[in-house]
Design an enzyme around this catalytic site. Structure first.
Site, PDB file in Angstrom:
ATOM      1  CE1 TYR A   1       5.234   0.537   6.619  1.00  0.00           C
ATOM      2  CE2 TYR A   1       3.667  -0.562   8.181  1.00  0.00           C
ATOM      3  CZ  TYR A   1       3.911   0.500   7.448  1.00  0.00           C
ATOM      4  OH  TYR A   1       3.240   1.581   7.492  1.00  0.00           O
TER       5      TYR A   1
ATOM      6  CG  ASP B   1       0.000  -2.381   9.119  1.00  0.00           C
ATOM      7  OD1 ASP B   1      -1.270  -2.795   9.030  1.00  0.00           O
ATOM      8  OD2 ASP B   1       0.294  -1.426   9.473  1.00  0.00           O
TER       9      ASP B   1
ATOM     10  CG  ASP C   1      -2.644   0.563   8.868  1.00  0.00           C
ATOM     11  OD1 ASP C   1      -2.109   0.941   7.889  1.00  0.00           O
ATOM     12  OD2 ASP C   1      -1.809   0.372   9.917  1.00  0.00           O
TER      13      ASP C   1
ATOM     14  N   GLY D   1       4.058   9.146  11.455  1.00  0.00           N
ATOM     15  CA  GLY D   1       4.228   7.658  11.013  1.00  0.00           C
ATOM     16  C   GLY D   1       4.259   7.394   9.558  1.00  0.00           C
TER      17      GLY D   1
ATOM     18  CG  HIS E   1       0.376   1.279  12.738  1.00  0.00           C
ATOM     19  ND1 HIS E   1       0.549   0.570  11.714  1.00  0.00           N
ATOM     20  CD2 HIS E   1       1.331   1.040  13.606  1.00  0.00           C
ATOM     21  CE1 HIS E   1       1.725  -0.078  12.044  1.00  0.00           C
ATOM     22  NE2 HIS E   1       2.371   0.412  13.260  1.00  0.00           N
TER      23      HIS E   1
ATOM     24  CG  ASP F   1       8.609   7.504  12.476  1.00  0.00           C
ATOM     25  OD1 ASP F   1       9.709   6.601  12.414  1.00  0.00           O
ATOM     26  OD2 ASP F   1       7.516   7.407  13.426  1.00  0.00           O
TER      27      ASP F   1
ATOM     28  CG  HIS G   1      -0.283   7.252  11.265  1.00  0.00           C
ATOM     29  ND1 HIS G   1      -1.102   6.814  12.102  1.00  0.00           N
ATOM     30  CD2 HIS G   1       0.568   6.033  10.930  1.00  0.00           C
ATOM     31  CE1 HIS G   1      -1.087   5.579  12.349  1.00  0.00           C
ATOM     32  NE2 HIS G   1      -0.116   5.195  11.527  1.00  0.00           N
TER      33      HIS G   1
END
Lengths: 391, 215
Positions: free
Chosen positions: A303, A259, A170, A142, A172, A92, A134
């Site tokens: 992404y 994302d 986001d 991340g 996430h 990552d 992150h």
């Protein structure tokens, strides 16, 4: 600059690059700059350059030994122990030359945004190179090395005594920022994300509400996998308005990961570009209503750098700089022509997505119902405080 | 994992002559729902819970409500308390709690001293920890034939992708009796290369899954 907003960018921010095949790809910054320039909404000469954050500034949040490990890794000295101790050298967040400098430039962009608002009198500032939510105090995670938003929040607290509302859209969970201020009643974090049962990092449950003095100042609104625009926006609008009214911040910092779109390869939500038009609209409105206009926005995940991020982030700037009138259906032909050859997928010709880009969602009603319940649950501390009996 | 790994060691205890009203107030203030009762030598002689105290209370509209609140907790505490030993397995303690319908379990050492307490909340926190969701990680769910070696085979592929495993759960499939489900939490944000390998090798990846497949 345009109206009351500044756009922050430096080429050094492109150096944040793990390797050619890594999903985190800053070419999205160049593509966004280009799309805005071709649209006529951004003049390259007027961009405000980012700066490189100092080690002192990084230490507002990060541990010294961690920063030293990043510096060592930048110089090619990666010990295998760094993987578990500092999260560096994993798939990552692999080490790359000058990673400390590159990460410091992303942080410096967000700090520059803060100064533009507090020192230079702009209402809004945008640093699309930021949003690395992150990053932990002592660990990379991340795709994130240094957490620009956490650092900027601490910087605003110390330097300007500001109470900050951090809003993270986001896909996430914004875990790094949440945990950095979990005990702090002067920083309120509100994260909207795909539920941790389905997606990295796994946290961001509604019952993560803060700890000690900070209890009641962390909010989490997790979406079910395969949630769509309408359901996500209903939750976003209701929660953001309630939380802003409840916390009464001095400034709003929004993280604008792009994302949650159906095309994003890492997540399982079914957003369309419309999401990225609506999200900044409300943040803009509330900043004027509650914070005398003070609003800083950063980037984040995203992404599908071809079909999603350039449009999503351009819309963010168009809303922030009050230039949405420039959206006339079609994307500028020059932009499409320039990037078409390099793109592995068909580039969109329009600002907004047409109907039907994804198949019918099974169990749609159940997903929407579950999301509605999540919203009520997430806002429980506010309802209890206001003695609103909704349960 | 033993009881001593998850128990709370810093325990508030009450003395038997404490008034019921004071005990309720203290528990409310400290956010406890239970308090062991100890005598002057520190030996546990009973336990009280806020629910028991409230259930035994006469209505606030009756004259004797105030009398009740002034009575000592020794009148209403539960004696013959079921306890655990520090060396007991966490799952055994959970079993005792389920079987006896308890929401907390005091822990005594071999000499009979009260050394800790575990509650439903501690067990739930342990469950969250065991499922690995407390660490940044992604969830992978694979259906495999109910045969020897499947966990190993999948783990080798995870290792080849240099992903660190935060937790593993393994349970029989509820739909297919000849299958098991493996659930991993992996320290990575991008599982795509691993998923591709798994699919190529014929594994049935249950999560993450594509849209369009019935959930």
């Amino acid at each position: 600059m345009t109206g009351n907003a500044v756009y922050i960018y430096s080429n050094e921010q492109l150096q944040y690059k793990f390797h050619d095949d890594h999903p985190f790809n800053q070419q999205r910054l160049s593509m966004t700059n280009d799309l805005l320039t071709e649209t006529g909404a951004l003049n390259k000469a007027e961009m405000i350059p980012a700066r490189k954050a100092t080690v002192q500034e990084l230490m507002l949040i990060h541990d010294e030994d961690y920063i030293q490990a990043v510096i060592n890794a930048s110089e090619g000295q990666v010990k295998s122990s760094y993987r578990t101790a500092y999260g560096i050298g994993t798939d990552d967040t692999p080490a790359f030359p000058e990673m400390h400098d590159a990460a410091s430039w992303l942080v410096g962009g967000t700090l520059e945004a803060v100064d533009q608002v507090f020192e230079h009198g702009y209402d809004h500032a945008l640093n699309l190179g930021g949003g690395l939510h992150h990053g932990f105090r002592g660990k990379a995670s991340g795709f994130c090395i240094y957490n620009d938003s956490s650092i900027a929040i601490e910087y605003m607290k110390k330097k300007y005594g500001a109470r900050v509302l951090y809003v993270d859209t986001d896909a996430h969970h914004g875990d790094g920022v949440q945990w950095a201020f979990y005990n702090d009643p002067d920083v309120c974090t509100l994260s909207f994300h795909e539920s941790g049962r389905f997606l990295f990092p796994g946290t961001g449950h509604v019952n993560e509400r803060g700890h000690g003095d900070g209890y009641g100042y962390s909010f989490n609104v997790p979406y079910e996998a395969f949630s769509e625009d309408e359901s996500m926006l209903t939750l976003y609008k209701a929660a953001l308005r309630e939380v802003t009214e409840y916390f009464k911040p001095d400034i709003i910092l929004t993280q604008n990961g792009a994302d949650s779109h159906y095309y994003d390869p890492l997540t399982h939500l079914c957003g369309t570009i419309n999401l990225y038009h609506e999200i900044p609209k409300l943040a803009h409105e509330l900043a004027h209503e509650y914070c005398d206009g003070k609003w800083i926005a950063v980037g984040g995940g995203g992404y599908d750098i071809w079909r999603v991020v350039p449009r999503a982030w351009s819309l963010l700037w168009l809303v922030m700089s009050e230039q949405t009138g420039m959206i006339n259906g079609f994307l500028p032909e020059n932009w499409v022509n320039k990037w078409r050859a390099a793109s592995p997928v068909n580039l969109p010709g329009y600002w907004h997505d047409p109907q039907g880009i994804y198949p019918e969602i099974p169990r749609r009603n159940e997903i929407e119902k579950k999301n509605e319940r999540t919203l009520l649950n997430a806002l429980k501390p506010i309802y209890q405080k206001n003695k609103k009996h909704v349960f | 994992m033993n009881v001593s790994d998850i128990m709370i060691r810093n325990i508030f205890t009450a003395e038997p002559d404490m008034a019921i009203g004071d005990a309720l107030e203290l528990m409310k203030k400290k956010h406890f729902r239970h308090m062991p009762v100890t005598d002057s030598s520190g030996t546990m002689i009973g336990i009280i819970s806020d629910r028991d105290l409230k259930e035994a209370s006469p209505s606030i509209f009756e004259g004797n409500h105030k009398d009740y609140m002034n009575r000592p907790i020794s009148d209403v505490m539960v004696t013959n308390v079921i306890t655990a030993l520090p060396m007991d397995f966490a799952e055994d303690a959970a079993n005792i709690m389920v079987e006896n319908d308890l929401s907390c379990l005091p822990v005594e050492n071999e000499e009979g001293d009260l050394v800790g307490i575990i509650t439903e909340t501690d067990l739930l926190k342990t469950f969250v920890k065991l499922t690995g969701a407390a660490n940044p990680s992604s969830r992978l769910e694979v259906e495999v034939p109910n045969e020897s070696g499947m966990l190993c085979d999948v783990s080798v592929l995870i290792k080849e992708h240099r992903m660190n495993v935060q937790s593993v759960l393994l349970y029989p499939s509820s739909e297919k009796p000849d299958c098991k489900i493996l659930v991993f939490r992996l320290s990575t944000m991008d599982m795509r290369p691993l998923i591709e390998t798994l699919k190529k090798q014929g594994y049935n990846v249950i999560w993450p899954r594509e849209l369009g497949i019935t959930l």
